[in-house]
Design an enzyme around this catalytic site. Structure first.
Site, short mmCIF file in Angstrom:
data_model
loop_
_atom_site.label_atom_id
_atom_site.label_comp_id
_atom_site.label_asym_id
_atom_site.label_seq_id
_atom_site.Cartn_x
_atom_site.Cartn_y
_atom_site.Cartn_z
CG HIS A 114 -0.37 0.25 2.61
ND1 HIS A 114 0.41 -0.83 3.23
CD2 HIS A 114 -0.37 1.47 3.31
CE1 HIS A 114 0.68 -0.04 4.37
NE2 HIS A 114 0.52 1.02 4.23
C1 UD1 Z 1 -2.49 5.58 5.70
C2 UD1 Z 1 -1.37 5.90 6.13
C3 UD1 Z 1 -0.01 4.88 6.15
C4 UD1 Z 1 -0.62 3.47 6.77
C5 UD1 Z 1 -1.83 3.13 6.13
C6 UD1 Z 1 -2.34 1.81 6.48
C7 UD1 Z 1 -0.88 8.38 6.40
C8 UD1 Z 1 -0.04 9.51 5.67
N1 UD1 Z 1 -0.84 7.17 5.82
O1 UD1 Z 1 -2.21 5.17 4.39
O2 UD1 Z 1 1.11 5.36 7.08
O3 UD1 Z 1 0.58 2.51 6.72
O4 UD1 Z 1 -2.92 4.05 6.12
O5 UD1 Z 1 -3.43 1.56 5.83
O6 UD1 Z 1 -1.70 8.48 7.33
N2 UD1 Z 1 -9.58 4.74 0.95
C9 UD1 Z 1 -10.80 4.00 0.92
N3 UD1 Z 1 -11.32 3.54 2.06
C10 UD1 Z 1 -10.59 3.75 3.46
C11 UD1 Z 1 -9.39 4.44 3.52
C12 UD1 Z 1 -8.85 4.96 2.31
O7 UD1 Z 1 -11.27 3.70 -0.30
O8 UD1 Z 1 -11.37 3.21 4.07
C13 UD1 Z 1 -8.76 5.15 -0.02
C14 UD1 Z 1 -9.01 6.45 -0.62
O9 UD1 Z 1 -9.28 6.53 -1.95
C15 UD1 Z 1 -7.61 7.18 -0.13
C16 UD1 Z 1 -6.65 6.17 -0.19
O10 UD1 Z 1 -7.42 4.80 -0.05
O11 UD1 Z 1 -7.66 8.35 -0.89
C17 UD1 Z 1 -5.46 6.14 0.49
O12 UD1 Z 1 -6.07 6.28 2.00
P1 UD1 Z 1 -5.08 7.23 2.84
O13 UD1 Z 1 -5.77 6.93 4.44
O14 UD1 Z 1 -4.90 8.59 2.77
O15 UD1 Z 1 -3.76 6.63 3.03
P2 UD1 Z 1 -3.25 5.04 3.11
O16 UD1 Z 1 -2.79 4.74 1.94
O17 UD1 Z 1 -4.32 4.35 3.67
#
Ligand code: UD1
Length: 360
Positions: free
Chosen positions: A214
């Site tokens: 991820h």
């Molecule tokens: C975040 C953390 C990372 C952690 C990871 C664990 C930061 C900077 N990053 O990264 O350190 O290792 O979580 O998973 O805080 N999305 C969904 N559903 C959800 C959540 C996210 O569809 O429930 C999608 C969205 O399109 C979003 C993307 O995933 O834009 C990334 O989610 P985000 O929370 O921004 O960062 P992670 O890559 O999950």
């Protein structure tokens, strides 16, 4: 029975994203029946899909969050700013805590620390002091800024203490408490051992591999993701690949998914750790999985150039790999040892520290 002014101290446990829930759960359960504190869960809403959030609350026996900030996804600045605004509002208008506990290194860790510090609230960072020394990682920025302003630093390993001391943190602010993720495992061990989820996928113990990806550097470019999957196709085992939502969009564009890949939705905590416990080895770019595999003695190949958790390499079962050397490195797995204080008693150690500090 409790008589120190008879006022319960309010403690906020901040959580936001998947790995945070395993870190607050042991602490919540350890504090929830204490008559000297009122422990409250604040969920910022960074992760919101059932499988990324509520599934963990269910597995870990957590109640609904006491406060939900509904922040959701966004750019780093948007997510951090919205969390700061929402958390400041909560503290000013509804519920001012005596102690704010932030965990790990996600955007909420940074955002709530900044908002709280400017309200002169006391902050503790659980998992303080870890450094990858790679400032292109958003998590490294979150770790450095949080540690530079928090009051109490609770560390998982000696290297973290050394990093903090080098950065000028006073020794009395640092406590080596051990690894809280291992508390979560110990708390759920019986359920995890009963699960045998590998059977659901028609797999045999020790005969399959788990792949999780991820990190933006691995999954945001379709080229990188395709390269990693191509290498996985050369592994002579079935590879179970629970797909993080961030990875999903680029995976949809990959033309050919290797035949030995079992692509599944993200798993809850118990299912995932049960799958890890019975795997031959794990390939991942996660932070927490490096620690969980070290504790379980399952070889882990981390697809990153650096790690903020060096003890998983020096003592544990972890090795850093890249897409070019992965297939060679998996020929030499290691099992390693469990680092000191990764013993399931971290929450109890923290509870003692909190009580002493809040009533000094
Ligand atoms: C975040 C953390 C990372 C952690 C990871 C664990 C930061 C900077 N990053 O990264 O350190 O290792 O979580 O998973 O805080 N999305 C969904 N559903 C959800 C959540 C996210 O569809 O429930 C999608 C969205 O399109 C979003 C993307 O995933 O834009 C990334 O989610 P985000 O929370 O921004 O960062 P992670 O890559 O999950």
């Amino acid at each position: 029975m409790f008589s120190i002014n008879n006022t319960k101290k309010v403690i906020h446990l901040i959580c936001a994203a998947r790995p945070n829930f395993m870190k607050i759960a042991p602490l919540y359960h350890s504090l929830k029946n204490e008559d000297w504190c009122d422990v409250q869960i604040v969920h910022t809403g960074q992760h919101y899909d059932y499988q990324m959030s509520q599934a963990f609350f269910d597995d870990l026996g957590l109640p609904s969050s006491h406060h939900h900030l509904c922040v959701g996804s966004g750019s780093h600045a948007e997510q951090t700013a919205q969390t700061m605004v929402a958390y400041e509002k909560l503290c000013l208008e509804k519920d001012k805590p005596d102690l704010v506990v932030v965990v790990g290194d996600v955007n909420a860790t940074l955002a709530c620390s900044i908002a709280a510090k400017k309200l002169h609230l006391k902050i503790a960072h659980l998992e303080a002091g870890l450094r990858s020394f790679d400032r292109t990682m958003p998590e490294e920025i979150n770790r450095i800024v949080t540690d530079s302003i928090c009051d109490y630093h609770w560390t998982p390993s000696k290297d973290a203490n050394e990093n903090l001391l080098r950065e000028g943190v006073k020794p009395k602010q640092i406590s080596l408490v051990g690894n809280i993720m291992i508390d979560a495992y110990c708390m759920m061990k019986d359920k995890i051992e009963q699960k045998e989820i590998y059977k659901k996928f028609g797999l045999n113990k020790q005969e399959y591999v788990i792949l999780t990806l991820h990190r933006p550097v691995n999954v945001d470019s379709q080229k990188c993701l395709t390269e990693i999957l191509e290498k996985s196709s050369a592994i002579n085992k079935q590879v179970v690949f629970p797909v993080h939502p961030r990875t999903k969009k680029n995976l949809e564009a990959v033309k050919e998914i290797p035949k030995n890949l079992i692509v599944i939705d993200p798993l809850g905590y118990i299912d995932f750790i049960s799958l890890v416990s019975n795997a031959a080895y794990v390939i991942s770019d996660s932070g927490g999985i490096q620690e969980e595999t070290t504790y379980l003695g399952i070889p882990c190949f981390t697809l990153r150039d650096t790690t903020e958790r060096p003890v998983t390499i020096t003592m544990g079962s972890n090795q850093l790999v890249n897409v070019n050397n992965l297939l060679n490195k998996i020929q030499c797995p290691k099992r390693g040892f469990v680092p000191p204080l990764w013993d399931g008693k971290t929450a109890e150690r923290i509870k003692k520290i909190i009580r002493e500090e809040l009533y000094r």
